[in-house]
Write a protein that holds these residues in place. Structure first.
Motif, PDB file in Angstrom:
ATOM      1  N   SER A 123       0.816  -1.217   0.000  1.00  0.00           N
ATOM      2  CA  SER A 123       0.000   0.000   0.000  1.00  0.00           C
ATOM      3  C   SER A 123       0.848   1.265   0.000  1.00  0.00           C
ATOM      4  O   SER A 123       0.547   2.227  -0.713  1.00  0.00           O
ATOM      5  N   ASN A 126      -0.804   4.718  -0.809  1.00  0.00           N
ATOM      6  CA  ASN A 126      -2.096   4.425  -0.170  1.00  0.00           C
ATOM      7  C   ASN A 126      -3.302   4.812  -1.026  1.00  0.00           C
ATOM      8  O   ASN A 126      -4.408   4.979  -0.500  1.00  0.00           O
ATOM      9  N   VAL A 127      -3.070   4.979  -2.338  1.00  0.00           N
ATOM     10  CA  VAL A 127      -4.203   5.188  -3.243  1.00  0.00           C
ATOM     11  C   VAL A 127      -5.047   3.917  -3.275  1.00  0.00           C
ATOM     12  O   VAL A 127      -6.273   3.969  -3.326  1.00  0.00           O
ATOM     13  N   VAL A 128      -4.368   2.785  -3.246  1.00  0.00           N
ATOM     14  CA  VAL A 128      -5.033   1.488  -3.095  1.00  0.00           C
ATOM     15  C   VAL A 128      -4.287   0.707  -2.021  1.00  0.00           C
ATOM     16  O   VAL A 128      -3.114   0.970  -1.735  1.00  0.00           O
ATOM     17  N   GLU A 129      -4.978  -0.242  -1.427  1.00  0.00           N
ATOM     18  CA  GLU A 129      -4.350  -1.170  -0.492  1.00  0.00           C
ATOM     19  C   GLU A 129      -4.173  -2.504  -1.205  1.00  0.00           C
ATOM     20  O   GLU A 129      -5.117  -3.033  -1.789  1.00  0.00           O
ATOM     21  N   LEU A 161      -7.025  -6.641  -2.333  1.00  0.00           N
ATOM     22  CA  LEU A 161      -6.982  -5.323  -2.958  1.00  0.00           C
ATOM     23  C   LEU A 161      -8.135  -4.488  -2.407  1.00  0.00           C
ATOM     24  O   LEU A 161      -9.285  -4.927  -2.404  1.00  0.00           O
ATOM     25  N   LYS A 200      -9.877  -0.324  -2.077  1.00  0.00           N
ATOM     26  CA  LYS A 200      -9.892   1.030  -2.651  1.00  0.00           C
ATOM     27  C   LYS A 200     -11.068   1.809  -2.072  1.00  0.00           C
ATOM     28  O   LYS A 200     -12.150   1.267  -1.851  1.00  0.00           O
ATOM     29  N   LYS A 201     -10.819   3.096  -1.798  1.00  0.00           N
ATOM     30  CA  LYS A 201     -11.878   3.973  -1.308  1.00  0.00           C
ATOM     31  C   LYS A 201     -12.463   4.798  -2.455  1.00  0.00           C
ATOM     32  O   LYS A 201     -11.737   5.226  -3.357  1.00  0.00           O
ATOM     33  N   ASP A 207     -13.896   9.012  -0.081  1.00  0.00           N
ATOM     34  CA  ASP A 207     -13.491   8.115   1.015  1.00  0.00           C
ATOM     35  C   ASP A 207     -14.655   7.644   1.882  1.00  0.00           C
ATOM     36  O   ASP A 207     -14.451   7.132   2.984  1.00  0.00           O
ATOM     37  N   LYS A 231     -15.585   2.092   0.965  1.00  0.00           N
ATOM     38  CA  LYS A 231     -14.374   1.302   0.762  1.00  0.00           C
ATOM     39  C   LYS A 231     -14.769  -0.118   0.355  1.00  0.00           C
ATOM     40  O   LYS A 231     -15.562  -0.786   1.032  1.00  0.00           O
ATOM     41  N   THR A 290     -13.260  -3.945  -0.797  1.00  0.00           N
ATOM     42  CA  THR A 290     -12.090  -4.811  -0.697  1.00  0.00           C
ATOM     43  C   THR A 290     -12.414  -6.170  -1.300  1.00  0.00           C
ATOM     44  O   THR A 290     -13.484  -6.719  -1.061  1.00  0.00           O
TER      45      THR A 290
END
Length: 961
Positions: free
Chosen positions: A595, A600-603, A640, A642-643, A647, A650, A652
């Motif tokens: 990330s 931290n744009v994506v985890e 993976l 993403k928000k 935000d 979210k 996943t």
């Protein structure tokens, strides 16, 4: 060159003046932060300039120092999770700014890792998660943190003994729960020969617990096989953050108003030592010792093991009595079959002598002899010989000899099981920080003791031990770890086999049953009633029986206890009930969180693992008497996240692939979403999948249980082939019971017997699809609510089947128990609600959970084993008045039916209360706690066939809690 040098010198001078000017304008602040109540330093406290990111944090001694160019005056904010924040105005350089922080409950702000394998606020977790932190653990109203898990929402515990308890969520509870994973500092704490965690026999010392996170429901996408019903992660304290000595001594009593024994002492000592040097090198060690008298299992209800249900009667009224916590009486035979066996032996001997044969005659030779001139001579022998005559008369006259099963006289569990419970635990670690974020750890957990647990039998664990040894390298975004779990059975044994074999040593069953039947027929011939005839027959057959407490009994008991199960030899008189298990597990895994590389744009996370089971029981548990058994498991996962929507949403996606030696590869996906509907208010939805491989015992067990009346075998084709269950098909238990009923009526009907067909693939992994909708939010700063509903669909549910295989030589039946997959689907559903409310410094909490089973296949033995309704109520206050706090928890659950391979029956509804009052002594950094579990002393049991537990009252002194 000179110009360049001159320019460089001028630039250097300008830089020096700039730095000196900046230093002259900087404000330096230093001091320390301590707990207002305990006066102990607090490491990791955040100290920042209000409205800015400038700041620092306290070191392990609670000290801090930093400089800032912020113009005075400005405000400094001192904050730490679980404490009320403090603000201080700064007007210039300040040294010795010592801050006292006061503990406070901050609802919903805890950080959890388990739900996504990355830190996040518990309010924002994508799945349900329960957490217990240090503040709760220190003031729990329970003898240990493990007992306090019962107060978590939706959590239930099956208590098999004082120190052996199994955790479960969302139904399908069991004594040794193989559907719930338990990790200690990243290590799976299952006993590899059992495939379930042995309570907290090996695990974290109460003084060393940092936090506990529990995920109810499926979690295979992140944690691999198992955890189909839940996963619990226990984390110990870092020796860098928590240093110095700590100890706790707890002394109390139990067995108050117990019909089985007098009041008994309960004592426990816990010690922890930790030290760090230069924030680079640290060590810690813990030790725990518990000694007490265990609860005694005293359910003497008559049980029908064929029909798996209780029946009316006791030893005086039922000749075939089989008490649930009575062992040795599982050995049972039909009286007419016994008489026929005696006559068959007499016939064989007579024919052999008459024909002058060197070996016993064949069935064809006997038939020819009966049909020829010798027939009348044989009949005369059987009807007049003093030994044969009663059996012959009984077979000819059913009024003298009914088709009635009788069992041997057994022994109560208290005569066979070691109730002197003790537990010794030790742990330690060496920690070295290569950098500020990368740490190397060598760690050990070891536990040993004496306890009792329930499986297909009651097992007495004596000098049982498990050791876990780990090497780990971890950083901010990764970890690599390898560990091994070494299980050693010590002097452990099976209680029912012990009871049966003591009987065999006093008088073999081949002598006991004929004596019983012969004397029964004799009594009936003289006009005795059925009850009187049975009493007379048992009195004669039991002559010479070893009585508990006598020298003969103790001698026989010790001989059986010191002989392993695999060394049992009926011909030589060697009888053994002892295990010889040295099974090992080796596990290697790693994970990297990418990330930060993506800003931290994506985890994004990747991980992989490898596991090896080495089954080594010397034939006392597994089918490994003549060969070693290894099982390999491989797995990898990716996640993976993403928000979206500023935000507020979210999403996943996770997935894991696993492969085991005996089973095909399996993919388990997970999809979760969290929507923020208002500040600190979130709705979560998830689709998770989970699976578990058949346990090591499901695959390779080969064990005689029930006093030798049944054999448990693994469900893989190798074991089924070994006992010819594919070629010589066994009969279903339902049809076998119908056949017995016809035989009892005097007209045995073999046509009633229906064959059972085992799947050619053997037992396979079971899987679940889990759907959940939940909400968690703060309705104001002092009111937290958490609610969820779930629906689970299980496929290939692993259950058990009892079958009866007929011996083609003599027509006798052998009972086998084997794991199989239920056809069709099993569904379950439920919901839970939890509330925490702060009222004038009082903490009010409550939760209620509902669990139910839905559709089940016809061939599935319902072992949901869970009450529909459970609820907890809690009330506490850190300071009722100066330095005195308290906590009270009340727990209630409804009645339900418990079904297991050991026993089946109703578990009554019950309520129980735990309470404690504590006195903090800041001057010596200590706390005295007076408390008790089940303080109203209402004896209750959580699973059928296990002991009823009463109150434990205790006083505990803790230094540096």
């Amino acid at each position: 060159m000179l110009k360049t040098f001159t320019k460089s010198m001028l630039l250097l001078l300008m830089l020096c003046f700039t730095v000196l000017y900046a230093q002259a304008q900087s404000i330096i602040i230093s001091g320390s932060v301590i707990d207002k109540l305990s006066r102990s330093p607090i490491p990791g406290v955040g100290i920042t300039v209000k409205g800015k990111t400038v700041g620092t944090s306290t070191d392990q001694n609670g000290k801090y120092s930093f400089s800032t160019t912020e113009k005075a005056p400005f405000t400094l904010v001192i904050s730490y999770l679980g404490y009320t924040s403090v603000e201080k105005q700064i007007t210039g350089n300040t040294s010795g700014l010592d801050i006292e922080l006061e503990q406070a409950a901050i609802l919903g702000q805890e950080v959890v890792i388990s739900a996504s394998r990355t830190p996040e606020r518990i309010l924002e977790s994508p799945v349900s998660v329960e957490r217990m932190g240090q503040a709760t653990i220190k003031e729990q109203a329970a003898p240990s943190f493990y007992d306090a898990l019962n107060n978590m929402k939706g959590v239930e515990i099956s208590t098999q003994s004082l120190t052996f308890k199994s955790i479960n969520t969302r139904g399908f509870n069991s004594n040794g729960n193989t559907r719930f994973n338990q990790f200690v500092d990243g290590m799976d704490s299952q006993a590899p020969g059992l495939n379930f965690a042995v309570g907290n026999i090996v695990g974290i010392n109460d003084l060393d617990v940092d936090n506990i996170e529990l995920l109810p429901g499926a979690s295979s996408a992140l944690y691999g096989a198992g955890g189909i019903n839940g996963t619990m992660l226990m984390t110990s304290k870092s020796p860098f953050d928590y240093q110095g000595p700590s100890f706790q001594f707890k002394s109390g009593i139990n067995h108050v108003n117990d019909n089985n024994t007098d009041v008994q002492p309960y004592n426990q000592l816990d010690v922890r030592l930790a030290k760090a040097w230069n924030n680079r090198f640290a060590i810690k060690g813990t030790f725990s010792f518990l000694q007490a008298q265990d609860w005694q299992a005293d359910n003497f209800t008559d049980f029908d093991r064929v029909a798996r249900k209780v029946k009316p009667g006791d030893r005086n009224s039922d000749p075939n009595y089989d008490g649930i916590n009575v062992y040795g009486d599982e050995v049972s035979q039909n009286m007419r079959n016994v008489a026929q066996s005696v006559l068959n032996a007499g016939t064989s001997g007579f024919v052999q002598a008459a024909l002058g044969l060197l070996a016993p005659p064949s069935a064809a030779q006997i038939a020819a002899f009966k049909a020829g001139p010798g027939g009348p001579l044989l009949t005369n022998f059987l009807s007049t010989n003093a030994t044969m005559r009663p059996f012959y008369a009984g077979i000819q006259n059913p009024a003298l000899l009914p088709s009635q099963n009788v069992s041997r006289t057994g022994y109560n569990e208290s005569a066979l099981v070691d109730y002197k419970t003790q537990s010794i635990k030790a742990s330690g670690s060496i920690n070295y920080r290569l950098t500020k974020t990368i740490e190397a750890i060598a760690q050990i957990y070891w536990g040993s003791g004496t306890s009792v647990y329930t499986g297909s039998d009651r097992y007495s664990l004596r000098n049982f031990s498990i050791g876990q040894y780990k090497l780990e390298l971890k950083g901010q975004d990764f970890f690599l770890r390898g560990y091994t779990t070494q299980e050693r059975s010590g002097d452990s044994y099976i209680a029912s086999i012990l009871g049966s074999y003591i009987n065999e040593k006093s008088k073999s069953s081949t002598d006991w049953f004929p004596q019983y039947v012969g004397n029964y027929i004799g009594a009936k011939s003289l006009g005795a009633t059925d009850a009187a005839a049975h009493a007379a027959a048992r009195a004669v057959a039991d002559q010479g029986r070893y009585i508990p407490g006598t020298a003969a009994f103790e001698t026989a008991k010790n001989q059986v206890l010191n002989t392993t199960i695999s060394d049992t030899n009926f011909k030589t008189g060697a009888y053994g009930a002892k295990f010889d298990d040295k099974t090992n597990l080796y596990h290697y895994e790693g994970m990297y969180n990418f990330s930060n590389l993506f800003n931290n744009v994506v985890e994004f996370q990747l991980g992989a693992s490898y596991r090896l089971y080495q089954l080594r029981s010397n034939g006392t548990i597994f089918n490994d008497k003549n060969s070693e058994i290894d099982i390999n498991e491989y797995g990898s996962f990716a996640q993976l996240g993403k928000k979206f929507l500023d935000d507020k949403l979210k999403l996943t996606v996770s997935g894991r692939y696993d492969k085991s030696t005996n089973f095909d590869g399996r993919f388990t996906p997970r999809i979760t979403g969290v929507l923020t509907v208002a500040r600190d208010n979130n709705i979560r939805v998830s689709y998770q999948t989970g699976y578990r491989n058949p346990t090591t015992q499901n695959q390779y067990i080969d064990l005689s249980v029930g006093g030798g009346s049944q054999r448990l075998i693994g469900g893989i084709p190798k074991l089924l082939d070994q006992y010819s269950l594919y070629t010589n098909q066994a009969y279903t238990d339902v049809s076998y019971r119908a056949f017995l009923a016809s035989a009892a009526a005097g007209t045995p009907n073999p046509a009633l017997l229906q064959k059972y067909t085992f799947d050619s693939r053997g037992v396979r992994p079971e899987s679940v699809q889990a759907f959940e909708l939940g909400y968690k939010g703060l309705l104001g700063p002092k009111f937290l609510i958490d609610a969820y509903g779930y629906y689970n669909i299980y496929k290939d549910f692993i259950t058990a089947v009892d079958v009866y295989q007929q011996n083609p030589n003599d027509g006798s039946f052998t009972k086998f128990g084997a794991p199989v997959n239920a056809t069709g689907k099993v569904t379950s559903y439920g919901a839970a609600l939890g509330i925490d409310y702060l009222l004038r410094d009082y903490n009010l909490s409550g939760n209620i959970s509902y669990n139910n089973i839905g559709d089940i296949p016809a061939d599935y033995i319902n072992d949901f084993n869970t009450p529909k309704i459970r609820y907890n109520l809690g009330l506490g206050k850190k300071e009722l008045f100066k330095n005195v706090g308290f906590n009270v928890n009340y727990r209630w659950q409804g009645k339900f039916f418990w079904n297991s391979s050991f026993a089946s029956g109703e578990v009554p509804a019950f309520g129980t209360m735990d309470a404690q009052v504590n006195l903090k002594i800041p001057s010596v950094n200590s706390m005295i706690k007076i408390g008790g579990s089940n303080v109203l002393n209402k004896y209750n049991f959580t699973s059928y066939g296990n002991p009823a537990a009463g109150a434990i009252y205790y006083v505990a002194y803790t230094f540096n809690p």
